[in-house]
Design a protein around this motif. Sequence first.
Motif, short mmCIF file in Angstrom:
data_model
loop_
_atom_site.label_atom_id
_atom_site.label_comp_id
_atom_site.label_asym_id
_atom_site.label_seq_id
_atom_site.Cartn_x
_atom_site.Cartn_y
_atom_site.Cartn_z
N UNK A 78 0.86 -1.18 0.00
CA UNK A 78 0.00 0.00 0.00
C UNK A 78 0.90 1.23 0.00
N UNK A 79 0.76 2.07 -1.03
CA UNK A 79 1.47 3.34 -1.10
C UNK A 79 0.47 4.45 -0.80
N UNK A 80 0.73 5.23 0.23
CA UNK A 80 -0.21 6.27 0.66
C UNK A 80 0.24 7.65 0.17
N UNK A 81 -0.71 8.58 -0.01
CA UNK A 81 -0.39 9.91 -0.53
C UNK A 81 0.57 10.71 0.34
N UNK A 82 0.68 10.37 1.64
CA UNK A 82 1.59 11.10 2.53
C UNK A 82 3.02 10.55 2.47
N UNK A 83 3.32 9.75 1.42
CA UNK A 83 4.64 9.17 1.19
C UNK A 83 5.03 8.10 2.19
N UNK A 84 4.04 7.48 2.84
CA UNK A 84 4.31 6.32 3.68
C UNK A 84 3.78 5.08 2.96
N UNK A 85 4.24 3.93 3.41
CA UNK A 85 3.76 2.68 2.83
C UNK A 85 3.66 1.62 3.92
N UNK A 86 2.86 0.60 3.63
CA UNK A 86 2.78 -0.61 4.44
C UNK A 86 2.88 -1.78 3.47
N UNK A 87 3.72 -2.75 3.80
CA UNK A 87 3.89 -3.93 2.97
C UNK A 87 3.62 -5.16 3.83
#
Length: 99
Positions: A15-24
């Motif tokens: 998951x790539x989020x608009x706030x430049x964070x991700x969860x894999x």
Amino acid sequence: MLPCADCAGIETVLYLYPDSTYVERRTYLDQPKEGNNDQVSSGRWAQVSANLVRLTRRSAAGPTDYRMRPRALQQLDLDGQEITGDLAERYVLAQVGNL
């Protein structure tokens, strides 16, 4: 599904989020059920060039680079080069759902 040296495969959701964070989330298939077969990591992502996305983990592991393809991300090797060979197409994460 990413290739795995000692299991049937690694089901991978990124998951790539608009706030430049991700969860894999990675699930290692056909592993003994005594342990937890899921690994979750998070961190920051950045588009470092016109067609390159870099994930930077909060753990000690180094960054992971992906080449942007139409509706997909292609994982690159540790040197930032395209993975080649029989399993090359298994290193592509297809977009599912809306961004």
